[in-house]
Write an enzyme that holds these catalytic residues in place. Structure first.
Site, short mmCIF file in Angstrom:
data_model
loop_
_atom_site.label_atom_id
_atom_site.label_comp_id
_atom_site.label_asym_id
_atom_site.label_seq_id
_atom_site.Cartn_x
_atom_site.Cartn_y
_atom_site.Cartn_z
N TYR A 114 0.85 -1.20 0.00
CA TYR A 114 0.00 0.00 0.00
C TYR A 114 0.88 1.26 0.00
O TYR A 114 0.65 2.19 -0.78
CB TYR A 114 -0.90 -0.03 1.23
CG TYR A 114 -1.86 1.13 1.38
CD1 TYR A 114 -2.99 1.24 0.57
CD2 TYR A 114 -1.64 2.12 2.34
CE1 TYR A 114 -3.88 2.30 0.73
CE2 TYR A 114 -2.53 3.18 2.50
CZ TYR A 114 -3.65 3.26 1.70
OH TYR A 114 -4.53 4.32 1.86
P1 NAP Z 1 -13.70 2.85 1.60
O1 NAP Z 1 -14.56 3.45 2.65
O2 NAP Z 1 -13.28 1.44 1.68
O3 NAP Z 1 -14.39 3.13 0.17
C1 NAP Z 1 -13.74 2.68 -0.99
C2 NAP Z 1 -14.50 3.13 -2.22
O4 NAP Z 1 -13.73 2.73 -3.37
C3 NAP Z 1 -15.86 2.47 -2.37
O5 NAP Z 1 -16.71 3.38 -3.04
C4 NAP Z 1 -15.55 1.26 -3.26
O6 NAP Z 1 -16.69 0.82 -4.01
C5 NAP Z 1 -14.51 1.86 -4.17
N1 NAP Z 1 -13.63 0.87 -4.80
C6 NAP Z 1 -12.87 -0.06 -4.20
N2 NAP Z 1 -12.20 -0.78 -5.13
C7 NAP Z 1 -12.54 -0.27 -6.33
C8 NAP Z 1 -12.21 -0.58 -7.66
N3 NAP Z 1 -11.36 -1.57 -7.96
N4 NAP Z 1 -12.77 0.15 -8.66
C9 NAP Z 1 -13.65 1.15 -8.38
N5 NAP Z 1 -13.99 1.49 -7.14
C10 NAP Z 1 -13.46 0.78 -6.13
O7 NAP Z 1 -12.32 3.67 1.48
P2 NAP Z 1 -11.94 5.16 1.95
O8 NAP Z 1 -11.41 5.09 3.33
O9 NAP Z 1 -13.03 6.09 1.63
O10 NAP Z 1 -10.69 5.42 0.99
C11 NAP Z 1 -10.77 6.19 -0.18
C12 NAP Z 1 -9.36 6.57 -0.62
O11 NAP Z 1 -8.73 7.30 0.41
C13 NAP Z 1 -8.48 5.36 -0.92
O12 NAP Z 1 -7.68 5.63 -2.05
C14 NAP Z 1 -7.62 5.26 0.33
O13 NAP Z 1 -6.38 4.66 0.08
C15 NAP Z 1 -7.48 6.72 0.70
N6 NAP Z 1 -7.14 6.91 2.10
C16 NAP Z 1 -8.04 6.60 3.10
C17 NAP Z 1 -7.67 6.80 4.42
C18 NAP Z 1 -8.60 6.53 5.57
O14 NAP Z 1 -8.15 6.56 6.72
N7 NAP Z 1 -9.86 6.24 5.33
C19 NAP Z 1 -6.39 7.28 4.73
C20 NAP Z 1 -5.52 7.57 3.70
C21 NAP Z 1 -5.90 7.39 2.40
P3 NAP Z 1 -17.50 -0.54 -3.58
O15 NAP Z 1 -18.11 -0.26 -2.23
O16 NAP Z 1 -18.52 -0.72 -4.67
O17 NAP Z 1 -16.47 -1.64 -3.54
#
Ligand code: NAP
Length: 258
Positions: free
Chosen positions: A156
């Site tokens: 990651y």
């Molecule tokens: P999340 O709650 O798990 O949501 C992920 C989203 O991405 C969902 O809408 C999911 O759709 C979609 N997704 C997953 N795999 C996909 C694919 N192969 N193609 C298209 N859509 C896909 O994640 P999040 O925490 O909001 O994270 C969003 C971004 O922020 C990510 O890039 C993550 O690395 C980054 N980030 C998050 C955090 C944190 O603490 N939350 C910290 C740093 C960075 P489905 O539900 O349909 O699968």
């Protein structure tokens, strides 16, 4: 409203950070393509919410780890709206796996979704922006892991470090066309992606104590930063990744707690 008559594509816009980004962009006047991978109900829910704001929105299923899916997703939004002004590469996955246990499958899937997806979605969308002379915005949702490594997530960390360099590189490539490219690097934001990481509540507490602001972030705080980067308020900023982490990356060695 800062984004009136703009059209945005938010990958992974159905849940978590992407959902908040989609909502904040819509509140500023943008119409939205809400991409999702599997969970159609979540995408439909946010699309309805955007309609209630008086904006147009459509759900678009596509796995951003596959180029054919990306092409279909972009064609679909182009057919519906005739343009994309703002691309938010947000879709991402984070598997927790110790270094010696990381499989080829985990490595490939992580790099495919997080890095390859960001690269090719940007390439395909930027090409269409240029042909239509759209001075667009690309926003890559990276992570603090792109700058400082975290244990049990080497794959990651590598994908996010790669994303930050894609942000810099595309800023250079696309500046002549008036397209700005920036990143957002969240620390810990309250979403479902971190559920496994914080399965142990003691670790969660320990982690939180190492954040100078002593709390995790809210998805809306990321959404509002995306609006800033998508709007003319950030007109001279390109190639940079804004860190949203409550000060986490500023502290080298956390203070010894009594
Ligand atoms: P999340 O709650 O798990 O949501 C992920 C989203 O991405 C969902 O809408 C999911 O759709 C979609 N997704 C997953 N795999 C996909 C694919 N192969 N193609 C298209 N859509 C896909 O994640 P999040 O925490 O909001 O994270 C969003 C971004 O922020 C990510 O890039 C993550 O690395 C980054 N980030 C998050 C955090 C944190 O603490 N939350 C910290 C740093 C960075 P489905 O539900 O349909 O699968």
């Amino acid at each position: 409203m800062r984004l009136k008559e703009k059209v945005a594509l938010v990958t992974g816009g159905s849940r978590g950070i992407g959902r908040a980004v989609a909502l904040e962009l819509a509140k500023e006047g943008a119409d939205i393509g809400v991409n999702y991978a599997k969970n159609k109900a979540a995408a439909d829910e946010i699309v309805s919410k955007i309609h209630l704001l008086g904006r147009n929105a459509i759900p678009i299923q596509a796995d951003v780890g596959k180029i054919t899916d990306i092409e279909r997703m972009v064609e679909q939004i182009w057919e519906e709206f005739g343009r994309i002004d703002i691309l938010v590469n947000n879709a991402g996955i984070a598997y927790i796996e110790p270094f010696f246990k990381v499989s080829e499958e985990t490595w490939d899937r992580t790099l495919d979704v997080n890095l390859k997806g960001t690269f090719f979605t940007s390439q395909i969308v930027a090409n269409k922006m240029i042909k239509k002379q759209i001075e667009g915005r690309i926003i890559n949702v990276s992570a603090t892991n792109g700058q400082v490594a975290e244990v049990d997530t080497v794959h990651y960390n590598a994908s996010k470090g790669g994303m930050d360099m894609v942000t810099c590189s595309l800023a250079i490539e696309l500046a002549p066309f008036g397209i700005r490219v920036n990143g957002i690097a969240p620390g810990i934001i309250k979403t479902e992606i971190d559920v496994d990481f914080f399965a142990d509540s003691k670790f969660k507490e320990h982690y939180q104590q190492h954040i100078p602001m002593r709390r995790f972030g809210e998805v809306e705080e990321v959404g509002k930063t995306a609006v800033f980067l998508a709007s003319d308020d950030s007109s001279y900023i390109t190639g940079h990744t804004i860190v949203i982490d409550g000060g986490l990356l500023c502290e080298q060695v956390p203070k010894l707690q009594n």
